[in-house]
Scaffold this motif. Structure first.
Motif, PDB file in Angstrom:
ATOM      1  N   TRP A  41       0.729  -1.092  -0.145  1.00 12.81           N
ATOM      2  CA  TRP A  41      -0.019  -0.035   0.151  1.00 12.81           C
ATOM      3  C   TRP A  41       0.996   1.312   0.124  1.00 12.81           C
ATOM      4  CZ3 TRP A  41      -0.810   4.357   2.938  1.00 12.81           C
ATOM      5  CH2 TRP A  41      -1.863   5.018   2.712  1.00 12.81           C
ATOM      6  N   VAL A  42       2.038   1.391   0.754  1.00 11.84           N
ATOM      7  CA  VAL A  42       2.803   2.306   0.954  1.00 11.84           C
ATOM      8  C   VAL A  42       3.329   2.740  -0.495  1.00 11.84           C
ATOM      9  CG1 VAL A  42       4.970   3.211   1.854  1.00 11.84           C
ATOM     10  CG2 VAL A  42       3.136   2.148   3.380  1.00 11.84           C
ATOM     11  N   GLU A  43       3.618   1.717  -1.151  1.00 10.55           N
ATOM     12  CA  GLU A  43       4.506   1.638  -2.413  1.00 10.55           C
ATOM     13  C   GLU A  43       3.708   2.612  -3.492  1.00 10.55           C
ATOM     14  OE1 GLU A  43       5.908  -1.963  -3.396  1.00 10.55           O
ATOM     15  OE2 GLU A  43       7.849  -1.891  -2.091  1.00 10.55           O
ATOM     16  N   VAL A  44       2.368   2.425  -3.307  1.00  7.71           N
ATOM     17  CA  VAL A  44       1.611   2.889  -4.294  1.00  7.71           C
ATOM     18  C   VAL A  44       0.985   4.231  -3.885  1.00  7.71           C
ATOM     19  CG1 VAL A  44      -0.925   2.719  -5.166  1.00  7.71           C
ATOM     20  CG2 VAL A  44       0.139   0.678  -4.843  1.00  7.71           C
ATOM     21  N   HIS A  45       1.077   4.352  -2.516  1.00  5.41           N
ATOM     22  CA  HIS A  45       0.402   5.725  -2.091  1.00  5.41           C
ATOM     23  C   HIS A  45       1.489   6.764  -1.397  1.00  5.41           C
ATOM     24  CE1 HIS A  45      -3.040   3.165  -2.009  1.00  5.41           C
ATOM     25  NE2 HIS A  45      -3.690   4.311  -2.462  1.00  5.41           N
ATOM     26  N   GLN A  46       2.823   6.513  -1.483  1.00  2.68           N
ATOM     27  CA  GLN A  46       3.733   7.519  -0.970  1.00  2.68           C
ATOM     28  C   GLN A  46       3.839   8.763  -1.698  1.00  2.68           C
ATOM     29  OE1 GLN A  46       7.768   5.823  -1.487  1.00  2.68           O
ATOM     30  NE2 GLN A  46       7.174   4.944  -3.502  1.00  2.68           N
ATOM     31  N   ILE A  47       4.313   9.727  -1.011  1.00  2.00           N
ATOM     32  CA  ILE A  47       4.477  11.034  -1.639  1.00  2.00           C
ATOM     33  C   ILE A  47       5.083  11.101  -2.731  1.00  2.00           C
ATOM     34  CG2 ILE A  47       6.241  11.839  -0.215  1.00  2.00           C
ATOM     35  CD1 ILE A  47       4.837  14.377   0.071  1.00  2.00           C
ATOM     36  N   ALA A  48       4.790  11.961  -3.824  1.00  3.16           N
ATOM     37  CA  ALA A  48       5.532  12.170  -5.024  1.00  3.16           C
ATOM     38  C   ALA A  48       6.935  12.719  -4.902  1.00  3.16           C
ATOM     39  CB  ALA A  48       4.835  12.966  -6.194  1.00  3.16           C
ATOM     40  N   GLU A  49       7.983  12.532  -5.748  1.00  3.44           N
ATOM     41  CA  GLU A  49       9.160  12.811  -5.411  1.00  3.44           C
ATOM     42  C   GLU A  49       9.399  14.421  -5.801  1.00  3.44           C
ATOM     43  OE1 GLU A  49      12.841  11.353  -7.636  1.00  3.44           O
ATOM     44  OE2 GLU A  49      11.758   9.532  -7.671  1.00  3.44           O
ATOM     45  N   ASN A  50       8.468  15.067  -6.451  1.00  2.32           N
ATOM     46  CA  ASN A  50       8.045  16.554  -6.725  1.00  2.32           C
ATOM     47  C   ASN A  50       6.903  16.933  -6.167  1.00  2.32           C
ATOM     48  OD1 ASN A  50      10.839  16.482  -8.012  1.00  2.32           O
ATOM     49  ND2 ASN A  50       9.758  16.005  -9.774  1.00  2.32           N
ATOM     50  N   VAL A  51       7.098  17.558  -5.186  1.00  2.00           N
ATOM     51  CA  VAL A  51       5.581  18.181  -4.362  1.00  2.00           C
ATOM     52  C   VAL A  51       5.632  19.524  -4.808  1.00  2.00           C
ATOM     53  CG1 VAL A  51       5.788  16.686  -2.548  1.00  2.00           C
ATOM     54  CG2 VAL A  51       6.903  18.529  -2.150  1.00  2.00           C
ATOM     55  N   SER A  52       4.284  20.092  -4.673  1.00  2.32           N
ATOM     56  CA  SER A  52       4.137  21.554  -4.766  1.00  2.32           C
ATOM     57  C   SER A  52       5.086  22.504  -3.938  1.00  2.32           C
ATOM     58  CB  SER A  52       2.630  21.964  -4.766  1.00  2.32           C
ATOM     59  OG  SER A  52       2.348  21.665  -3.508  1.00  2.32           O
TER      60      SER A  52
END
Length: 70
Positions: A41-52
């Motif tokens: 689940w974490v692998e699918v839902h982790q935060i993107a590398e580039n956040v706003s």
């Protein structure tokens, strides 16, 4: 042995003079889960590398900032 806890730890803002986000570790109801299920689940839902750019902006003027760590 219990190794995975999926409690949500929200963030609070601390120190009105120089606000910074801090994890609120006061979560309740810790329950063990299946490690491999959580890992997937974490692998699918982790935060993107580039956040706003406003991802960690301090709260608005009417937002609450804790005077000290909770």
């Amino acid at each position: 042995m219990c190794t995975v806890d999926t409690s949500i730890f929200g963030q609070v803002w601390v120190n009105p003079e120089r606000p910074f986000p801090y994890v609120d570790f006061n979560a309740k109801d810790h329950v063990c889960k299946n490690f491999e299920d959580i890992r997937g689940w974490v692998e699918v839902h982790q935060i993107a590398e580039n956040v706003s750019t406003d991802f960690l902006n301090p709260p608005e003027e009417d937002g609450y900032i804790y005077p000290t760590l909770p």
